[in-house]
Enzyme design. Structure first.
Site, short mmCIF file in Angstrom:
data_model
loop_
_atom_site.label_atom_id
_atom_site.label_comp_id
_atom_site.label_asym_id
_atom_site.label_seq_id
_atom_site.Cartn_x
_atom_site.Cartn_y
_atom_site.Cartn_z
N ASP A 53 0.84 -1.21 0.00
CA ASP A 53 0.00 0.00 0.00
C ASP A 53 0.87 1.25 0.00
OD1 ASP A 53 0.85 -0.21 2.61
OD2 ASP A 53 -1.14 -0.06 3.51
N SER A 54 2.21 1.06 0.00
CA SER A 54 3.12 2.19 -0.26
C SER A 54 2.87 2.75 -1.66
CB SER A 54 4.58 1.75 -0.11
OG SER A 54 4.81 0.56 -0.84
N ASP A 92 -1.10 -6.00 -0.10
CA ASP A 92 -1.54 -5.37 1.15
C ASP A 92 -3.04 -5.17 1.15
OD1 ASP A 92 0.40 -4.83 3.10
OD2 ASP A 92 1.24 -3.17 1.94
N LYS A 122 -1.32 -9.32 2.97
CA LYS A 122 -0.62 -8.85 4.18
C LYS A 122 -1.55 -7.88 4.90
CE LYS A 122 3.06 -5.85 4.05
NZ LYS A 122 2.54 -4.66 4.76
N GLU A 124 -1.76 -5.37 8.75
CA GLU A 124 -1.00 -4.82 9.87
C GLU A 124 -1.70 -5.07 11.20
OE1 GLU A 124 -0.30 -0.64 9.12
OE2 GLU A 124 0.63 -1.03 7.17
N GLU A 191 8.90 -4.15 10.79
CA GLU A 191 9.33 -2.86 10.26
C GLU A 191 9.89 -1.96 11.35
OE1 GLU A 191 6.52 -0.90 7.69
OE2 GLU A 191 7.80 0.88 7.48
O1 KIV Z 1 3.54 -1.17 1.64
C1 KIV Z 1 4.76 -1.40 1.76
O2 KIV Z 1 5.57 -1.07 0.90
C2 KIV Z 1 5.20 -2.07 2.96
C3 KIV Z 1 6.66 -2.00 3.30
C4 KIV Z 1 6.89 -2.15 4.73
C5 KIV Z 1 7.48 -2.98 2.53
O3 KIV Z 1 4.42 -2.65 3.66
#
Ligand code: KIV
Length: 273
Positions: A53-54, A92, A122, A124, A191
Site C-alpha cells: 500500500d506504499s 496489502d 498482508k 498490519e 518494520e
Molecule cells: O507497503 C509497503 O511497501 C510495505 C513495506 C513495509 C514494505 O508494507
C-alpha cells in the site's frame, strides 16, 4: 529470459519460504506496483513481491498509505501478476478494509485472490487482528502479518520513529508475533525495530520473518523499489541501501532527449520512415 525457460523454474510457495527459513537461506523481497517492474524483478531472481500500500505514497503521491482503496490495490496487483512467473506475490489489504471487522477483512482478501491471481495478503497489527487472520487463513488464503512500525496507524503513533525500543514494548511485540503466528500467519514482516528485538522474534517464531529497518537477523529483507533504485533523492533513512540512482539517471536521460528534440537532432534519418 524466454517464457519457456522461466516457466521451467520452480515457483515459490509458502512451503518454499518455510524451507528457506529452516535451511538458513535468506528470502529476497521487494515491492512492485506494475507489469514492467513485476516482470523485471521476477526474472532477476527475487523470491517475493509485495504489492504494497506504499503505492499510495510512491505511485499516487499521497503523504500516507491511508487513502489507497481496495480497487486501486487490486488494479496494481493485476498489473504485477501479468509479469510474474515464479515469485510469491502478496498484496496489502488497505486501510479500512479489515480494521474492526473480520468479515470485511475476509471479503477484501477474497476479492484480492479472485480478481488478481496473487498468492496471499498482508495486513498490519497484532492481537486486534487475530480474528481477521483466522478467518482469512480458514478460507485457505496465506496471510503475512506486519508488526513494529505499522504505517496504517501513523496518526495513532504520530511519527515514523523506531518502534519497540523500550523493554516492555519489545516484550509486547514478541507476544504479538507469537499470537499472530498462532492465528495462522505464514510469515511476519517486521518494520523499523531494533536488531535485537527482530533477532529474538526470528528465533522464537517458526515462520519466516521479513525485515525492513529491522537488521540482518531476519529470515529475509524487503525494500520499497523506489528507495532501493534511488528514484527519490529526498528520502534517505538509515535502513535503505541504494543500488542505483535512477532519479539522476532518468532526469539526465530526459534532459538529453529534450535537448535533441529542441535542436532537431532527434529523430535522425535512420530513426524515421
Ligand atoms: O507497503 C509497503 O511497501 C510495505 C513495506 C513495509 C514494505 O508494507
Amino acid at each position: 529470459m524466454s517464457t519457456e525457460i522461466r516457466s521451467q523454474q520452480k515457483k515459490i510457495t509458502t512451503h518454499t519460504l518455510r524451507t528457506m527459513k529452516k535451511n538458513g537461506e535468506k528470502i529476497v523481497a521487494i515491492t512492485a506496483y506494475d507489469f514492467t517492474f513485476g516482470k523485471l524483478f521476477d526474472s532477476a531472481g527475487v523470491d517475493m513481491i509485495l504489492v504494497g500500500d506504499s503505492a499510495s505514497n510512491v505511485i499516487a503521491g499521497n503523504e500516507t498509505t491511508l487513502p489507497i482503496t481496495l480497487d486501486e490495490m487490486i488494479y496494481h496487483a493485476k498489473c504485477v501478476m501479468k509479469g510474474v512467473d515464479r515469485c510469491f506475490v502478496l498484496v496489502d489489504l488497505p486501510f479500512g478494509t479489515y480494521q474492526g471487522n473480520a468479515n470485511n477483512g475476509l471479503q477484501a482478501a477474497i476479492r484480492v485472490m479472485k480478481e488478481t491471481g496473487a498468492h496471499g495478503v498482508k495486513l498490519e497489527g497484532g492481537e486486534e487482528v487475530i480474528e481477521t487472520i483466522q478467518k482469512i487463513v480458514q478460507a485457505g488464503i496465506p496471510v503475512m502479518g506486519h508488526l513494529g512500525l505499522t504505517p496504517q496507524s501513523i496518526y495513532q503513533f504520530g511519527s515514523y520513529a523506531v518502534r519497540a525500543k523500550e523493554t516492555h514494548e519489545a516484550k509486547a511485540l514478541l507476544e504479538s508475533a507469537k499470537a499472530i503466528e498462532q492465528a495462522g500467519c505464514f510469515s511476519i514482516l517486521l518494520e523499523k525495530i531494533p536488531f535485537a528485538v527482530a533477532q529474538k522474534i526470528t528465533q522464537q517464531v517458526h515462520v519466516p520473518t521479513i525485515g525492513i529497518g529491522a537488521g540482518n537477523a531476519c529470515d529475509g529483507q524487503i525494500l520499497v523499489m523506489h528507495d532501493l533504485l534511488g528514484l527519490n533523492n529526498d528520502f534517505h533513512p538509515r535502513f535503505v541501501r541504494r543500488y542505483a540512482n535512477l532519479e539522476n539517471d532518468i532526469r539526465s536521460a530526459i534532459k538529453n532527449y529534450a535537448n535533441d528534440v529542441k535542436t532537431k537532432q532527434f529523430p535522425n534519418e535512420s530513426e524515421q520512415y
